[in-house]
Scaffold this motif. Sequence first.
Motif, PDB file in Angstrom:
ATOM      1  N   HIS A   8      -1.891   2.314  -2.993  1.00 46.08           N
ATOM      2  CA  HIS A   8      -1.872   0.882  -2.654  1.00 46.08           C
ATOM      3  C   HIS A   8      -2.949   0.613  -1.607  1.00 46.08           C
ATOM      4  N   HIS A  40      -4.929  -8.020  -4.760  1.00 48.16           N
ATOM      5  CA  HIS A  40      -4.018  -9.118  -5.086  1.00 48.16           C
ATOM      6  C   HIS A  40      -4.528  -9.887  -6.308  1.00 48.16           C
ATOM      7  N   GLU A  65      -1.929  -5.769  -7.489  1.00 50.78           N
ATOM      8  CA  GLU A  65      -0.706  -6.178  -6.788  1.00 50.78           C
ATOM      9  C   GLU A  65      -0.456  -7.645  -7.149  1.00 50.78           C
ATOM     10  N   HIS A  76       6.025  -8.695  -3.997  1.00 53.52           N
ATOM     11  CA  HIS A  76       4.804  -8.139  -4.592  1.00 53.52           C
ATOM     12  C   HIS A  76       5.128  -6.972  -5.517  1.00 53.52           C
ATOM     13  N   HIS A 191       6.151  -2.399  -0.844  1.00 55.16           N
ATOM     14  CA  HIS A 191       6.674  -2.508   0.536  1.00 55.16           C
ATOM     15  C   HIS A 191       8.031  -3.237   0.633  1.00 55.16           C
ATOM     16  N   ASP A 248      -1.375   0.491   1.810  1.00 54.77           N
ATOM     17  CA  ASP A 248      -1.625  -0.958   1.885  1.00 54.77           C
ATOM     18  C   ASP A 248      -2.777  -1.232   2.855  1.00 54.77           C
TER      19      ASP A 248
HETATM   20 MN    MN Z   1       1.799  -6.954  -0.473  1.00 54.03          MN
END
Ligand code: MN
Length: 284
Positions: A8, A40, A65, A76, A191, A248
Motif C-alpha cells: 500500500h 487513490h 485504492e 477504502h 487501514h 500507506d
Molecule cells: Mn486510505
Amino acid sequence: MSTLYDLHCHSTASDGTLSPEALVERAAAAGVTHLALTDHDSTDGVSRARKAAASHGLSLVPGVEISVTWEARVVHIVGLHIDIGHADLQAGLASLRSHRDWRAGEIARKLAKEGIDGALEGAAEFASGPVISRTHFARFLVRKGRAMSVRDVFKHYLVRGKPGYVAGTWAALADAVGWIRAAGGLAVVAHPARYEFTGAKLRKLLSEFRECGGQALEVVSGSHSRDDIVRMSRFAQELGLAASAGSDYHGPENPWVELGRLSPLPQGLSPIWTSASWPGQPTH
Ligand code: MN
Ligand code: AMP
Ligand code: MN
Ligand code: MN
C-alpha cells in the motif's frame, strides 16, 4: 532470499509526492522485494512503476485504492494484482475521478465562503496526476499560511463538521469489490482501525465485504498502533480473511511512515501473498 512486502503506497498519480520511479527506487533501497502501488482511484502510475521495478529487481504489484461510501462513511478498498486494462475497473475509476472533480469545485466554493479564494487552482497546482484529493487542498492551505501542517488543515477545514468538508458519494462496496475481482485482483479492506468503528460495525462491514468476494484485511498499516494490529488480527481470524500489510506511504514529508518499515504480521494469520489466488502460488 528473504522477502519484504509493502502492499500500500501512493505516488504523484494521486496524493503521494514521489513519482512512480522515485517511489520504486526508494522502496528498493529500503529492502522491499514486493511493492504494490495503490493510488487513490487511479492506476496511472502503474506502468511507470513497473518499468522502474524491472531495473531494480523488485516485484511490482499493480494496485489501486478505491474510495467507497458504506453506511454514510468513507471506507477504502485496496485492489491488488489487478489487470489495469480491465474496462469495468477503469470505467468505475473514471466515474470516481469525475466525482472528485465535482467535489473539488464544491470544496473550493465552501472555502471561498471562509474568505479563502483560488483554492481550486491552488490545489490543482499540487496535483500532477489525474486525481484531485483533499491532500492537495491541504498542501495549498499550508502554503497560504492557513495552518502549520497538512494534519492541521484536515483538522480545522477538511473533516466532517468543518467548513471545507464535502461528503460526496463514492463507490458502493459491492461495486468496488466487483471491479477488483472482475480485473482478476484481490480485494483488501485498507487501514481498518482508521475508521474508528465499533466492533459490531466493523464486523458488519467485514461480513458484507466477504460476501461480495473480498479476501483480506490490512492488519498491518503505517497508521496502525500495536494495539490496532492485535485487534485487527482477531477480526481477520474471526472473519476468515487473509492478512495484508502496507505502509500507506505518501512521501518523505511524513517521516513517521517509511516504505517497507512495517511490523511483521502476527503469527496465526494467513498472509495474502500465500493465498492460492496470489499470482505465483503453486496451484493444487
Ligand atoms: Mn486510505
Ligand atoms: P480524499 O480521498 O481526497 O478525500 O483524501 C483522503 C486522503 O487524505 C487520505 O488518503 C490521506 O492521504 C489524507 N488524509 C485523510 N485524513 C487526514 C488527516 N487527518 N491528516 C492528514 N492527511 C489525511
Ligand atoms: Mn492519501
Ligand atoms: Mn492509502
